[in-house]
Design an enzyme around this catalytic site. Sequence first.
Site, PDB file in Angstrom:
ATOM      1  N   LYS A  10      -4.775   9.965   2.534  1.00 47.30           N
ATOM      2  CA  LYS A  10      -5.579   9.495   3.323  1.00 47.30           C
ATOM      3  C   LYS A  10      -6.731  10.190   4.336  1.00 47.30           C
ATOM      4  O   LYS A  10      -6.430  11.199   4.478  1.00 47.30           O
ATOM      5  CB  LYS A  10      -4.746   8.483   4.325  1.00 47.30           C
ATOM      6  CG  LYS A  10      -5.444   7.720   5.376  1.00 47.30           C
ATOM      7  CD  LYS A  10      -6.159   6.580   4.643  1.00 47.30           C
ATOM      8  CE  LYS A  10      -5.431   5.951   3.718  1.00 47.30           C
ATOM      9  NZ  LYS A  10      -6.422   4.935   2.928  1.00 47.30           N
ATOM     10  N   ASP A  43      -1.519  10.899  -2.167  1.00 44.47           N
ATOM     11  CA  ASP A  43      -1.747   9.922  -3.061  1.00 44.47           C
ATOM     12  C   ASP A  43      -1.924  10.200  -4.672  1.00 44.47           C
ATOM     13  O   ASP A  43      -1.640   9.564  -5.563  1.00 44.47           O
ATOM     14  CB  ASP A  43      -2.968   9.046  -2.919  1.00 44.47           C
ATOM     15  CG  ASP A  43      -2.623   8.127  -1.697  1.00 44.47           C
ATOM     16  OD1 ASP A  43      -2.803   8.657  -0.431  1.00 44.47           O
ATOM     17  OD2 ASP A  43      -2.437   6.923  -1.659  1.00 44.47           O
ATOM     18  N   GLN A  64      -2.991   2.838   9.723  1.00 45.91           N
ATOM     19  CA  GLN A  64      -1.486   2.764   9.272  1.00 45.91           C
ATOM     20  C   GLN A  64      -0.528   3.435  10.225  1.00 45.91           C
ATOM     21  O   GLN A  64       0.750   3.279   9.933  1.00 45.91           O
ATOM     22  CB  GLN A  64      -1.634   3.418   7.964  1.00 45.91           C
ATOM     23  CG  GLN A  64      -2.252   2.411   6.832  1.00 45.91           C
ATOM     24  CD  GLN A  64      -3.493   2.880   6.455  1.00 45.91           C
ATOM     25  OE1 GLN A  64      -4.386   3.298   7.381  1.00 45.91           O
ATOM     26  NE2 GLN A  64      -4.349   2.911   5.303  1.00 45.91           N
ATOM     27  N   ARG A  95       0.809  -1.261   0.194  1.00 49.23           N
ATOM     28  CA  ARG A  95       0.079   0.040  -0.091  1.00 49.23           C
ATOM     29  C   ARG A  95       0.916   1.056   0.157  1.00 49.23           C
ATOM     30  O   ARG A  95       2.070   1.147   0.201  1.00 49.23           O
ATOM     31  CB  ARG A  95      -0.845  -0.157   1.110  1.00 49.23           C
ATOM     32  CG  ARG A  95      -0.058  -0.383   2.559  1.00 49.23           C
ATOM     33  CD  ARG A  95      -0.819   0.097   3.691  1.00 49.23           C
ATOM     34  NE  ARG A  95      -0.574   1.389   3.696  1.00 49.23           N
ATOM     35  CZ  ARG A  95       0.473   2.061   3.950  1.00 49.23           C
ATOM     36  NH1 ARG A  95       1.622   1.617   4.126  1.00 49.23           N
ATOM     37  NH2 ARG A  95       0.646   3.498   3.794  1.00 49.23           N
TER      38      ARG A  95
HETATM   39  O1  MRU Z   1      -4.634   3.463   1.770  1.00 50.09           O
HETATM   40  P1  MRU Z   1      -3.055   3.486   1.806  1.00 50.09           P
HETATM   41  O2  MRU Z   1      -2.588   2.865   3.034  1.00 50.09           O
HETATM   42  O3  MRU Z   1      -2.513   3.009   0.545  1.00 50.09           O
HETATM   43  O4  MRU Z   1      -2.793   5.088   1.754  1.00 50.09           O
HETATM   44  C1  MRU Z   1      -1.620   5.625   1.902  1.00 50.09           C
HETATM   45  C2  MRU Z   1      -1.698   6.994   2.196  1.00 50.09           C
HETATM   46  O5  MRU Z   1      -2.404   7.594   2.203  1.00 50.09           O
HETATM   47  C3  MRU Z   1      -0.283   7.732   2.210  1.00 50.09           C
HETATM   48  O6  MRU Z   1      -0.232   8.545   3.185  1.00 50.09           O
HETATM   49  C4  MRU Z   1       0.048   8.179   0.767  1.00 50.09           C
HETATM   50  O7  MRU Z   1      -0.009   7.070  -0.359  1.00 50.09           O
HETATM   51  C5  MRU Z   1       1.663   8.802   0.775  1.00 50.09           C
HETATM   52  S1  MRU Z   1       2.393   7.395   0.701  1.00 50.09           S
HETATM   53  C6  MRU Z   1       4.084   7.739   0.322  1.00 50.09           C
END
Ligand code: MRU
Length: 364
Positions: free
Chosen positions: A254, A243, A203, A53
């Site tokens: 997130k 993202d 996370q 992820r």
């Molecule tokens: O749903 P996830 O765990 O894949 O989301 C990850 C995030 O939101 C991170 O903060 C984002 O991807 C930046 S990762 C360097």
Amino acid sequence: MKVNGTPYRSLWWDDQAQALKIIDQRWLPHDFRIQQLDSLADYCTAIRDMHVRGAPLIGATAAYGMAFALRRHPSGTSMDEAYDRLHATRPTAINLRWALDRVKAAITPLEPRDRAAAALALAHEIADEDVEINRCIGLHGLALIRAIAETKPAGEPVRLLTHCNAGWLATVDWGTATSPMYHAHDAGLPLHVWVDETRPRNQGALTAWELGSHGISHSYITDNAGGHLMQQGLVDMVITGTDRTTRRGDVCNKIGTYLKALAARDNDVPFYVALPSPTIDWTVADGLAEIPIEDRPEREITHVQGRDSRGIAMVQVTPDGTPGGNPAFDVTPARLVTGLITERGVCEASEAGLAGLFPEMAAQ
Ligand code: MRU
């Protein structure tokens, strides 16, 4: 980064097995499990169900997924099928499409017999590039942290707040939001990091595990605590990942990131977002109107995973029958972002700021 003294990346190609190995993040921080991906379905499941992820890591995994599929069947049809299946796994992080497009564009002109090797070489390149990009983000972020440290009495820590895991686990190495923290710690600057738990999937526990392994002082806090800590003057700077960033500097990250940005603005706390350039979607201007927000399963809301004396367990937190709603990302408008920390430097969250650092990409 090191796990129990052994250096790891979050994925690596095993030459002997001729297969990709990943850290299956579903079991962290309690269990460190490595998984080998042996089919295209394995790659898709690993991304969709979040064995891997984080935007950059999803992109790198998808690049290896294309290479894997082409080893079996190098035809254009099978390349398109692999592209479509991998692309459908998660809609918000733009690095997924960026990596798939990059592999597809590079191998389409080649003879079918040359495609698999070229795709694998490119997947390695994408992974290595990610490590270098994040190292550079760390150096630019370090300068910001150092500037805050210089305003404090000697020995007093710079207090950072971060949301989700934009750490080395979310990238191939270093992380984006965490890279400045690792660089600052390694440079001897005292730090304390407030780590948002980041419901529903927590996370933040991954971030806490990373920071703890690296010896960085941190506290795991509820998502609701950040505003209070800022009001009390206990946060010097927020750094999150993203993202997808629009060309105007809106940031999709997130769920809950937007609320942190609002609290930061109300309390004059600088709110920075760390991003590698593949996270910029130059085709999108208005994040709120144009970025698809992933809706994830309601079980992620109604249940929570943890460890008890018998091992890792999943428990229900809601009454039977209560439905859950699970939008996984939100958009923080550029006006709430103090600055973007990229591999080429720090810029304003605006079209002019991004185009100033990445003129060749902005012009396309
Ligand atoms: O749903 P996830 O765990 O894949 O989301 C990850 C995030 O939101 C991170 O903060 C984002 O991807 C930046 S990762 C360097």
